[in-house]
Design an enzyme around this catalytic site. Structure first.
Site, PDB file in Angstrom:
ATOM      1  N   GLY A   6       0.667  -1.323  -0.159  1.00  0.00           N
ATOM      2  CA  GLY A   6       0.051   0.104   0.075  1.00  0.00           C
ATOM      3  C   GLY A   6       0.611   0.997  -0.251  1.00  0.00           C
ATOM      4  O   GLY A   6       1.236   1.647  -1.450  1.00  0.00           O
ATOM      5  N   CYS A   7       0.803   1.586   1.025  1.00  0.00           N
ATOM      6  CA  CYS A   7       2.174   3.290   1.231  1.00  0.00           C
ATOM      7  C   CYS A   7       3.233   2.872   0.781  1.00  0.00           C
ATOM      8  O   CYS A   7       3.769   4.180  -0.036  1.00  0.00           O
ATOM      9  CB  CYS A   7       1.494   3.778   2.858  1.00  0.00           C
TER      10      CYS A   7
END
Length: 81
Positions: free
Chosen positions: A14-15
């Site tokens: 994700g990030c």
């Protein structure tokens, strides 16, 4: 001058991946220390590290990244402002 972004974090899929892509799109070199990122899904973690390493930046050992930063700091000592 800053030309490199070292990305760490707790969600490789994700990030971490999103930050690596954003940094690349803004013209920065991207470095991801393998031991400084993680994900709750080991398969997603490895797949995203592979993608980052082949498309967006360099996935390196933490020791290699720390040595790079230490070399930069040593070069700055005594450099004119």
């Amino acid at each position: 001058m800053c030309d490199t972004v070292v990305v760490t974090g707790a969600s490789t899929s994700g990030c971490v991946r999103a930050t690596a892509l954003d940094a690349l799109q803004h013209g920065y070199r991207v470095v991801v220390p393998r031991e400084a990122v993680g994900d709750r899904n080991p398969d997603a973690h490895e797949a995203n590290l592979y993608d980052v390493d082949t498309k967006y930046g360099d996935v390196v050992a933490l020791d290699e990244c720390l040595a790079y930063v230490e070399d930069l700091a040593a070069a700055r000592v005594g450099a004119p402002l």
